[in-house]
Design a protein around this motif. Sequence first.
Motif, PDB file in Angstrom:
ATOM      1  N   GLU A  22       1.942   6.545   5.956  1.00 51.79           N
ATOM      2  CA  GLU A  22       2.862   6.556   7.097  1.00 51.79           C
ATOM      3  C   GLU A  22       3.344   5.140   7.413  1.00 51.79           C
ATOM      4  OE1 GLU A  22       2.212   7.278  11.757  1.00 51.79           O
ATOM      5  OE2 GLU A  22       1.727   9.010  10.507  1.00 51.79           O
ATOM      6  N   LYS A  23       2.432   4.186   7.428  1.00 48.75           N
ATOM      7  CA  LYS A  23       2.789   2.801   7.734  1.00 48.75           C
ATOM      8  C   LYS A  23       3.615   2.170   6.622  1.00 48.75           C
ATOM      9  CE  LYS A  23      -0.966   1.978  10.956  1.00 48.75           C
ATOM     10  NZ  LYS A  23      -0.137   1.846  12.141  1.00 48.75           N
ATOM     11  N   LEU A  24       3.297   2.484   5.379  1.00 51.93           N
ATOM     12  CA  LEU A  24       4.081   1.947   4.263  1.00 51.93           C
ATOM     13  C   LEU A  24       5.503   2.499   4.286  1.00 51.93           C
ATOM     14  CD1 LEU A  24       1.476   2.107   1.350  1.00 51.93           C
ATOM     15  CD2 LEU A  24       2.308   0.052   2.523  1.00 51.93           C
ATOM     16  N   GLU A  25       5.633   3.785   4.509  1.00 50.64           N
ATOM     17  CA  GLU A  25       6.959   4.397   4.532  1.00 50.64           C
ATOM     18  C   GLU A  25       7.799   3.864   5.686  1.00 50.64           C
ATOM     19  OE1 GLU A  25       6.068   8.604   4.338  1.00 50.64           O
ATOM     20  OE2 GLU A  25       6.092   8.553   2.135  1.00 50.64           O
ATOM     21  N   ALA A  26       7.143   3.473   6.790  1.00 49.58           N
ATOM     22  CA  ALA A  26       7.865   2.913   7.936  1.00 49.58           C
ATOM     23  C   ALA A  26       8.550   1.591   7.590  1.00 49.58           C
ATOM     24  CB  ALA A  26       6.917   2.723   9.119  1.00 49.58           C
ATOM     25  N   ASP A  63       2.875  -7.532  -1.982  1.00 46.78           N
ATOM     26  CA  ASP A  63       2.656  -8.507  -0.903  1.00 46.78           C
ATOM     27  C   ASP A  63       2.862  -7.896   0.477  1.00 46.78           C
ATOM     28  OD1 ASP A  63       1.989 -10.476  -2.707  1.00 46.78           O
ATOM     29  OD2 ASP A  63       3.999 -11.367  -2.742  1.00 46.78           O
ATOM     30  N   ALA A  64       3.761  -6.940   0.603  1.00 45.66           N
ATOM     31  CA  ALA A  64       3.994  -6.282   1.887  1.00 45.66           C
ATOM     32  C   ALA A  64       2.968  -5.181   2.145  1.00 45.66           C
ATOM     33  CB  ALA A  64       5.401  -5.700   1.931  1.00 45.66           C
ATOM     34  N   ALA A  65       2.450  -4.557   1.094  1.00 46.73           N
ATOM     35  CA  ALA A  65       1.543  -3.419   1.247  1.00 46.73           C
ATOM     36  C   ALA A  65       0.107  -3.834   1.556  1.00 46.73           C
ATOM     37  CB  ALA A  65       1.566  -2.560  -0.012  1.00 46.73           C
ATOM     38  N   VAL A  66      -0.356  -4.916   0.968  1.00 48.25           N
ATOM     39  CA  VAL A  66      -1.759  -5.327   1.122  1.00 48.25           C
ATOM     40  C   VAL A  66      -2.155  -5.556   2.586  1.00 48.25           C
ATOM     41  CG1 VAL A  66      -3.405  -7.171   0.589  1.00 48.25           C
ATOM     42  CG2 VAL A  66      -2.057  -6.136  -1.231  1.00 48.25           C
ATOM     43  N   PRO A  67      -1.349  -6.271   3.399  1.00 48.98           N
ATOM     44  CA  PRO A  67      -1.748  -6.439   4.805  1.00 48.98           C
ATOM     45  C   PRO A  67      -1.854  -5.130   5.580  1.00 48.98           C
ATOM     46  CG  PRO A  67      -0.018  -8.003   4.227  1.00 48.98           C
ATOM     47  CD  PRO A  67      -0.146  -7.047   3.079  1.00 48.98           C
ATOM     48  N   ILE A  68      -1.030  -4.152   5.233  1.00 50.16           N
ATOM     49  CA  ILE A  68      -1.099  -2.850   5.898  1.00 50.16           C
ATOM     50  C   ILE A  68      -2.400  -2.146   5.548  1.00 50.16           C
ATOM     51  CG2 ILE A  68      -0.055  -0.545   5.953  1.00 50.16           C
ATOM     52  CD1 ILE A  68       2.669  -1.997   5.746  1.00 50.16           C
ATOM     53  N   VAL A  69      -2.758  -2.153   4.284  1.00 55.48           N
ATOM     54  CA  VAL A  69      -4.018  -1.535   3.852  1.00 55.48           C
ATOM     55  C   VAL A  69      -5.192  -2.224   4.536  1.00 55.48           C
ATOM     56  CG1 VAL A  69      -5.546  -1.124   1.886  1.00 55.48           C
ATOM     57  CG2 VAL A  69      -3.088  -0.763   1.642  1.00 55.48           C
ATOM     58  N   ALA A  70      -5.171  -3.547   4.577  1.00 55.33           N
ATOM     59  CA  ALA A  70      -6.254  -4.305   5.205  1.00 55.33           C
ATOM     60  C   ALA A  70      -6.362  -3.993   6.694  1.00 55.33           C
ATOM     61  CB  ALA A  70      -6.039  -5.796   4.983  1.00 55.33           C
TER      62      ALA A  70
END
Length: 78
Positions: A22-26, A63-70
Motif C-alpha cells: 500500500e505504501k509503495l503504491e502510494a 532507494d525509494a522502497a528500502v526506507p518504506i520497508v524499514a
Amino acid sequence: MQESNYIKILTGNFIVTQLIIEKLEAIGISPIIKDESESARLGGFGTYNQGTQELYVNDEELDAAVPIVASVTAKIQK
C-alpha cells in the motif's frame, strides 16, 4: 539464465506485505509479489510456508522502497 532487474526487498507474512505494498503504491512503485503457498494451493499442492510472501521491486526503485520497508517493519517490531 536471464538476469532480472528485480530485487527482493522483503519476505514476510501477508499482513506486513500488504501494508508495504500500500505504501509503495502510494509513491508510484508497483512491487512484484511472490506467494508460493498460493501458487501451490492453486496447483493442488501443499507448502510449508503458508502465508509467507516475497516482495520484489525494480532495481531503479530500490532507494525509494528500502526506507518504506524499514519504517513498516520497525513499527511492527515495537
